[in-house]
Design an enzyme around this catalytic site. Sequence first.
Site, mmCIF file in Angstrom:
data_model
loop_
_atom_site.group_PDB
_atom_site.id
_atom_site.type_symbol
_atom_site.label_atom_id
_atom_site.label_comp_id
_atom_site.label_asym_id
_atom_site.label_seq_id
_atom_site.Cartn_x
_atom_site.Cartn_y
_atom_site.Cartn_z
ATOM 1 N N ASP A 1 -135.005 16.289 -6.821
ATOM 2 C CA ASP A 1 -134.199 16.423 -8.037
ATOM 3 C C ASP A 1 -134.309 17.871 -8.519
ATOM 4 O OD1 ASP A 1 -133.397 16.250 -10.840
ATOM 5 O OD2 ASP A 1 -133.480 14.087 -10.508
ATOM 6 N N PHE B 1 -123.883 22.167 -6.115
ATOM 7 C CA PHE B 1 -122.926 21.124 -6.525
ATOM 8 C C PHE B 1 -123.580 20.073 -7.418
ATOM 9 C CE2 PHE B 1 -121.699 22.808 -2.434
ATOM 10 C CZ PHE B 1 -120.334 23.017 -2.578
ATOM 11 N N SER C 1 -120.523 14.760 -13.610
ATOM 12 C CA SER C 1 -119.200 15.383 -13.765
ATOM 13 C C SER C 1 -118.106 14.438 -14.251
ATOM 14 C CB SER C 1 -118.786 16.014 -12.438
ATOM 15 O OG SER C 1 -118.712 15.026 -11.444
ATOM 16 N N TYR D 1 -119.005 17.832 -20.857
ATOM 17 C CA TYR D 1 -119.094 18.205 -19.439
ATOM 18 C C TYR D 1 -118.651 19.657 -19.251
ATOM 19 C CZ TYR D 1 -117.409 18.701 -14.647
ATOM 20 O OH TYR D 1 -117.134 19.174 -13.388
ATOM 21 N N ARG E 1 -102.277 17.048 -14.137
ATOM 22 C CA ARG E 1 -103.409 17.726 -13.490
ATOM 23 C C ARG E 1 -102.944 18.415 -12.215
ATOM 24 N NH1 ARG E 1 -105.058 16.816 -17.639
ATOM 25 N NH2 ARG E 1 -106.954 15.796 -18.369
HETATM 26 N N1 LIG Z 1 -114.646 16.148 -8.317
HETATM 27 C C1 LIG Z 1 -113.948 17.040 -9.002
HETATM 28 O O1 LIG Z 1 -112.730 16.911 -9.174
HETATM 29 C C2 LIG Z 1 -114.624 18.257 -9.578
HETATM 30 C C3 LIG Z 1 -113.841 19.177 -10.296
HETATM 31 C C4 LIG Z 1 -114.449 20.294 -10.856
HETATM 32 C C5 LIG Z 1 -115.802 20.518 -10.661
HETATM 33 N N2 LIG Z 1 -116.535 19.625 -9.958
HETATM 34 C C6 LIG Z 1 -117.966 19.899 -9.762
HETATM 35 O O2 LIG Z 1 -118.243 19.896 -8.369
HETATM 36 C C7 LIG Z 1 -119.561 19.397 -8.125
HETATM 37 C C8 LIG Z 1 -119.479 18.270 -7.108
HETATM 38 O O3 LIG Z 1 -118.631 17.247 -7.611
HETATM 39 P P1 LIG Z 1 -118.446 15.878 -6.801
HETATM 40 O O4 LIG Z 1 -117.175 15.278 -7.247
HETATM 41 O O5 LIG Z 1 -118.708 16.129 -5.369
HETATM 42 O O6 LIG Z 1 -119.635 15.025 -7.431
HETATM 43 P P2 LIG Z 1 -120.652 14.022 -6.715
HETATM 44 O O7 LIG Z 1 -121.274 13.241 -7.801
HETATM 45 O O8 LIG Z 1 -119.994 13.303 -5.601
HETATM 46 O O9 LIG Z 1 -121.731 15.032 -6.098
HETATM 47 C C9 LIG Z 1 -122.811 15.553 -6.840
HETATM 48 C C10 LIG Z 1 -124.071 15.373 -6.010
HETATM 49 O O10 LIG Z 1 -125.160 15.929 -6.733
HETATM 50 C C11 LIG Z 1 -126.254 15.024 -6.688
HETATM 51 N N3 LIG Z 1 -127.046 15.275 -7.905
HETATM 52 C C12 LIG Z 1 -126.679 15.070 -9.197
HETATM 53 N N4 LIG Z 1 -127.682 15.424 -10.014
HETATM 54 C C13 LIG Z 1 -128.694 15.855 -9.231
HETATM 55 C C14 LIG Z 1 -130.005 16.350 -9.495
HETATM 56 N N5 LIG Z 1 -130.491 16.415 -10.737
HETATM 57 N N6 LIG Z 1 -130.784 16.714 -8.446
HETATM 58 C C15 LIG Z 1 -130.321 16.623 -7.173
HETATM 59 N N7 LIG Z 1 -129.107 16.147 -6.865
HETATM 60 C C16 LIG Z 1 -128.305 15.770 -7.889
HETATM 61 C C17 LIG Z 1 -125.631 13.652 -6.623
HETATM 62 O O11 LIG Z 1 -126.494 12.669 -6.060
HETATM 63 C C18 LIG Z 1 -124.413 13.903 -5.754
HETATM 64 O O12 LIG Z 1 -124.696 13.734 -4.386
HETATM 65 C C19 LIG Z 1 -120.127 19.010 -9.478
HETATM 66 O O13 LIG Z 1 -120.937 20.050 -9.938
HETATM 67 C C20 LIG Z 1 -118.892 18.865 -10.361
HETATM 68 O O14 LIG Z 1 -119.175 19.142 -11.697
HETATM 69 C C21 LIG Z 1 -115.995 18.485 -9.424
HETATM 70 O O1 LIG Z 2 -108.228 5.144 -14.443
HETATM 71 C C1 LIG Z 2 -107.788 6.271 -14.753
HETATM 72 C C2 LIG Z 2 -108.454 7.459 -14.429
HETATM 73 C C3 LIG Z 2 -107.911 8.658 -14.835
HETATM 74 N N1 LIG Z 2 -106.745 8.682 -15.522
HETATM 75 C C4 LIG Z 2 -106.172 9.983 -15.919
HETATM 76 O O2 LIG Z 2 -105.933 10.722 -14.746
HETATM 77 C C5 LIG Z 2 -106.180 12.112 -14.955
HETATM 78 C C6 LIG Z 2 -107.204 12.575 -13.952
HETATM 79 O O3 LIG Z 2 -108.437 11.962 -14.275
HETATM 80 P P1 LIG Z 2 -109.695 11.965 -13.305
HETATM 81 O O4 LIG Z 2 -109.267 11.664 -11.921
HETATM 82 O O5 LIG Z 2 -110.735 11.092 -13.934
HETATM 83 O O6 LIG Z 2 -110.160 13.479 -13.313
HETATM 84 P P2 LIG Z 2 -110.461 14.434 -14.578
HETATM 85 O O7 LIG Z 2 -111.008 13.685 -15.719
HETATM 86 O O8 LIG Z 2 -109.226 15.262 -14.817
HETATM 87 O O9 LIG Z 2 -111.656 15.316 -14.065
HETATM 88 C C7 LIG Z 2 -111.740 15.865 -12.756
HETATM 89 O O10 LIG Z 2 -111.165 17.136 -12.757
HETATM 90 C C8 LIG Z 2 -111.802 18.059 -13.631
HETATM 91 C C9 LIG Z 2 -111.081 19.391 -13.502
HETATM 92 O O11 LIG Z 2 -109.764 19.304 -13.976
HETATM 93 C C10 LIG Z 2 -113.253 18.198 -13.205
HETATM 94 O O12 LIG Z 2 -113.916 19.067 -14.016
HETATM 95 C C11 LIG Z 2 -113.969 16.855 -13.229
HETATM 96 O O13 LIG Z 2 -115.292 17.006 -12.713
HETATM 97 C C12 LIG Z 2 -113.210 15.909 -12.349
HETATM 98 O O14 LIG Z 2 -113.817 14.619 -12.476
HETATM 99 C C13 LIG Z 2 -106.667 12.235 -16.392
HETATM 100 O O15 LIG Z 2 -105.590 12.595 -17.184
HETATM 101 C C14 LIG Z 2 -107.101 10.813 -16.783
HETATM 102 O O16 LIG Z 2 -106.921 10.508 -18.131
HETATM 103 C C15 LIG Z 2 -106.078 7.535 -15.830
HETATM 104 O O17 LIG Z 2 -105.030 7.560 -16.468
HETATM 105 N N2 LIG Z 2 -106.612 6.338 -15.432
#
Ligand SMILES: NC(=O)c1ccc[n+]([C@@H]2O[C@H](COP(=O)([O-])OP(=O)(O)OC[C@H]3O[C@@H](n4cnc5c(N)ncnc54)[C@H](O)[C@@H]3O)[C@@H](O)[C@H]2O)c1
Ligand SMILES: O=c1ccn([C@@H]2O[C@H](COP(=O)(O)OP(=O)(O)O[C@H]3O[C@H](CO)[C@@H](O)[C@H](O)[C@H]3O)[C@@H](O)[C@H]2O)c(=O)[nH]1
Length: 334
Positions: free
Chosen positions: A58, A80, A84, A148, A228
């Site tokens: 962790d 990463f 989130s 966040y 988005r």
């Molecule tokens: N998914 C998106 O659309 C999105 C958009 C913008 C930014 N991000 C950022 O990208 C990164 C990855 O996102 P993701 O969607 O792959 O998320 P994810 O949850 O799939 O991956 C995050 C990983 O980090 C690990 N983790 C969390 N806390 C930890 C800790 N304290 N110590 C060690 N490991 C830990 C989790 O087990 C997981 O495997 C995040 O930092 C998130 O904020 C994601």
């Molecule tokens: O069941 C659902 C889930 C989502 N949404 C909408 O769909 C859009 C996208 O939502 P979601 O897929 O949950 O992604 P975001 O909340 O936009 O967040 C993602 O994208 C962000 C960047 O734009 C990142 O920072 C976050 O980590 C990542 O989770 C948003 O308007 C939500 O309100 C719905 O209407 N119904």
Amino acid sequence: MKIRKAVHMNILVCGGAGYIGSHVVRQLQNRGYEVLVLDNLVNGHLSAIGNTPFVKADIMNKRALQQVFDQNRIDAVMHFAAFSIVGESVKRPDLYYRNNVAGTLNLIQTMLENGVNKLIFSSTAAVYGEPGEIPISEDHCTKPTNPYGATKLAVEEMLKWFSQAYGLNYISLRYFNAAGADEAGDIGEDHNPETHLIPLALKTALGLLPEVKIFGTDYPTPDGTCIRDYIHVNDLANAHILALQSLVSGGKSTVYNLGNGSGFSVRDIIKTAQKVTGKLIRVVEAPRRAGDPAVLVASAEKIKRELGWQPQFRDIHQIISSAWHWHCRHGKES
Ligand SMILES: NC(=O)c1ccc[n+]([C@@H]2O[C@H](COP(=O)([O-])OP(=O)(O)OC[C@H]3O[C@@H](n4cnc5c(N)ncnc54)[C@H](O)[C@@H]3O)[C@@H](O)[C@H]2O)c1
Ligand SMILES: O=c1ccn([C@@H]2O[C@H](COP(=O)(O)OP(=O)(O)O[C@H]3O[C@H](CO)[C@@H](O)[C@H](O)[C@H]3O)[C@@H](O)[C@H]2O)c(=O)[nH]1
């Protein structure tokens, strides 16, 4: 876009067993980097990284981090590991500040104490809040509308000051909405519980969920639902390699947006998911979700200009198809 073969380098990927991290791990390995994944597996999956060297730890645990740096030669870190989920962060900001800010502070301090000064950080479009201009460029003001985004912005500020004080070299990548899956079909978006729109729509198409909720139909957008910018996870992965190469060749610490520059509403996404899957996806209109800005669309001109990044997946149909390919193979197991 020029992706060079790696000179021998060891990259520590924190959060590498997660959705985006596991795709980046694969790209790093394809380009000849040595990878060590560190993850506490709260949200990640060992199956997503095959036989990549792995430490279960962790980032909150400084002693465990120190051990990793003692036992391995590390040239750079990709970070990463974070929580989130926008909606959850509004309800539990404490969890987000602890994991995302305090955890990152631990990691950066350990890096610097061990002479490692190159970091690629996962930031987010959520740092901008409700944008005044679309598309959003990196110099747009940052006023997050949810905890966040605030935690990611707090880390960006920390990186800036640590860079000045201690010579940390970093690139912060502000992703818009990550989507899709590797074309091999063996890794994909596997969150539990799932909260993201595209996987929820695809799980509904598979019959694993009864319906998708549309969070808010009264936004100031053409169809009333949030807009988005969806970016393919492998395009994000390519950007990480370019960012790493930039730091290695002495490039400056900076911030880049990563998005396709096109906006899709919640209804657009559900319609496209119906086309891709050939299934009717039942929707239910629901109230707005706290913390959601109406429109987030990127300008990614800066990283195109400075690092030569070019997204390969520009078509939303193609992006959702790649996710569907993975869901069809793995959806029923989750
Ligand atoms: N998914 C998106 O659309 C999105 C958009 C913008 C930014 N991000 C950022 O990208 C990164 C990855 O996102 P993701 O969607 O792959 O998320 P994810 O949850 O799939 O991956 C995050 C990983 O980090 C690990 N983790 C969390 N806390 C930890 C800790 N304290 N110590 C060690 N490991 C830990 C989790 O087990 C997981 O495997 C995040 O930092 C998130 O904020 C994601
Ligand atoms: O069941 C659902 C889930 C989502 N949404 C909408 O769909 C859009 C996208 O939502 P979601 O897929 O949950 O992604 P975001 O909340 O936009 O967040 C993602 O994208 C962000 C960047 O734009 C990142 O920072 C976050 O980590 C990542 O989770 C948003 O308007 C939500 O309100 C719905 O209407 N119904």
